[in-house]
Design an enzyme around this catalytic site. Structure first.
Site, PDB file in Angstrom:
ATOM      1  N   CYS A  74       0.259  -0.529   0.166  1.00 49.87           N
ATOM      2  CA  CYS A  74      -0.061  -0.405  -0.318  1.00 49.87           C
ATOM      3  C   CYS A  74       0.479   1.163   0.168  1.00 49.87           C
ATOM      4  CB  CYS A  74      -0.772   0.042   1.076  1.00 49.87           C
ATOM      5  SG  CYS A  74      -1.707   1.745   1.699  1.00 49.87           S
ATOM      6  N   CYS A  77      -0.082   3.707   2.793  1.00 47.59           N
ATOM      7  CA  CYS A  77       0.740   2.854   4.143  1.00 47.59           C
ATOM      8  C   CYS A  77       1.789   3.964   4.690  1.00 47.59           C
ATOM      9  CB  CYS A  77       0.201   1.372   4.233  1.00 47.59           C
ATOM     10  SG  CYS A  77      -1.415   0.796   4.254  1.00 47.59           S
TER      11      CYS A  77
END
Length: 149
Positions: A74, A77
């Site tokens: 991600c 993230c």
């Protein structure tokens, strides 16, 4: 119609700096890994597994636990991680950072109905408390959310 909704949700997530999680084809738990840090009074950064999750919830009786739902793939993230770690270090032991890999801990992600990552969930006294922080739109909103724990 479902296709349009899925695209709309994905587009909204992208605009908010979050990644939509694909719907689970199977609710069977994925394998988990062992935590890097031992769970205990001194641990303030924990890799959550299904095995140590009850202990993590117990820690929230003493101080807030921030469940950080993320995935290794991600982008948002990865962008948020250094800021989250810096703020955690600045705050000392005010709160516990409990990292939950959504790919390895599907039952925990489902328990909190995680639909986008990154998502931060404030846990106090074993229960979700206050608002969630979804996506990453810069360090200032993240800092403000953490200040409200």
């Amino acid at each position: 119609m479902f296709r349009r909704t899925a695209v709309s949700v994905g587009l909204a997530a992208a605009l908010l700096g979050a990644v939509a999680l694909p719907a689970a084809a199977d609710s069977a738990p994925l394998s988990t890994r062992t935590a890097n840090a031992p769970v205990g009074a001194a641990a303030t950064v924990i890799d959550v597994t299904s095995q140590n999750f009850p202990e993590v919830l117990k820690m929230s009786e003493q101080r807030p636990v921030v469940l950080d739902f993320y995935a290794d793939w991600c982008g948002p993230c990865k962008q948020m991680k250094p800021h989250l770690e810096k703020f955690h270090q600045q705050d000392g032991d005010k709160w516990v950072l409990a990292r939950v890999n959504v790919d390895r801990n599907r039952p925990i992600s489902q328990k909190y109905d995680i639909r986008f990552i990154p998502t931060l969930v404030n846990i106090q006294k074993g229960e979700e408390a206050g608002s969630r922080h979804e996506g990453f739109d810069g360090p200032a909103p993240l800092r403000a959310w953490l200040n409200a724990l």
